[in-house]
Design a protein around this motif. Structure first.
Motif, PDB file in Angstrom:
ATOM      1  N   GLU A   1       0.835  -1.202   0.000  1.00 20.73           N
ATOM      2  CA  GLU A   1       0.000   0.000   0.000  1.00 20.73           C
ATOM      3  C   GLU A   1       0.871   1.254   0.000  1.00 20.73           C
ATOM      4  N   GLY A   2       0.599   2.126  -0.973  1.00 27.88           N
ATOM      5  CA  GLY A   2       1.336   3.373  -1.081  1.00 27.88           C
ATOM      6  C   GLY A   2       2.788   3.214  -1.493  1.00 27.88           C
ATOM      7  N   THR A   3       3.112   2.124  -2.162  1.00 29.58           N
ATOM      8  CA  THR A   3       4.497   1.768  -2.459  1.00 29.58           C
ATOM      9  C   THR A   3       4.956   2.108  -3.865  1.00 29.58           C
ATOM     10  N   PHE A   4       4.073   2.010  -4.852  1.00 30.85           N
ATOM     11  CA  PHE A   4       4.497   2.005  -6.246  1.00 30.85           C
ATOM     12  C   PHE A   4       4.354   3.355  -6.933  1.00 30.85           C
ATOM     13  N   ASP A   5       5.381   3.711  -7.702  1.00 28.62           N
ATOM     14  CA  ASP A   5       5.337   4.896  -8.559  1.00 28.62           C
ATOM     15  C   ASP A   5       4.501   4.627  -9.802  1.00 28.62           C
ATOM     16  N   LEU A   6       4.561   3.387 -10.274  1.00 26.19           N
ATOM     17  CA  LEU A   6       3.923   3.025 -11.530  1.00 26.19           C
ATOM     18  C   LEU A   6       3.365   1.618 -11.428  1.00 26.19           C
ATOM     19  N   ILE A   7       2.122   1.473 -11.872  1.00 29.18           N
ATOM     20  CA  ILE A   7       1.490   0.152 -11.980  1.00 29.18           C
ATOM     21  C   ILE A   7       0.992   0.043 -13.414  1.00 29.18           C
ATOM     22  N   THR A   8       1.377  -1.040 -14.085  1.00 27.35           N
ATOM     23  CA  THR A   8       1.002  -1.208 -15.489  1.00 27.35           C
ATOM     24  C   THR A   8       0.107  -2.422 -15.684  1.00 27.35           C
TER      25      THR A   8
END
Length: 140
Positions: A46-53
């Protein structure tokens, strides 16, 4: 985070370019270093990723709105979700009517999904006939 990473080619390329990329893929036969078996709900971040594809994935999931809702909560406040799917609003997109596709999308559809999830549809591109890429980010 690449959701529906399949063989991990996109993850591998991101890592080759120096990014700390991982993938999640429901097909256990693809699990290996940096590609976990499972679904977006299985990722602790949670709240970790800059980008999710999502590359040609959302049309296959049972509930794409819930899927993006779960992904939204894994984004950093300035993060982005990038989704590419077939665009059935154009003739070239009609070739994507396939048995394995549970959903079909248009640009208007993604603007409604973004609004429902309190995401901002930052941009949309149509890189090739019949394909659509949507860039979703938190409202700021």
């Amino acid at each position: 985070l690449d959701v529906g990473a399949a063989n991990g080619a996109f993850v591998d390329e991101c890592r080759r370019l120096g990014h700390d990329a991982i993938g999640i893929e429901p097909d256990a036969s693809f699990a290996r270093d940096f590609v976990m078996c499972g679904y977006v709900l299985n990722v602790d971040g949670e709240g970790t990723f800059d980008l999710i594809t999502y590359h040609d994935v959302l049309e296959h999931v049972v509930n794409p709105v819930d899927e993006l809702y779960d992904a939204r909560h894994m984004l950093k406040s300035d993060g982005m979700i990038v989704v590419d799917v077939p665009d059935i609003a154009v003739d070239a997109g009609l070739k994507h009517y396939k048995r394995e596709h549970l959903w079909y999308f248009t640009a208007r559809c993604f603007s409604l999904i973004a609004k429902r999830l309190d995401l901002r549809l930052r941009a949309q591109e149509f890189p090739i006939p019949g394909k659509m890429v949507s860039y979703l980010c938190a409202r700021t």
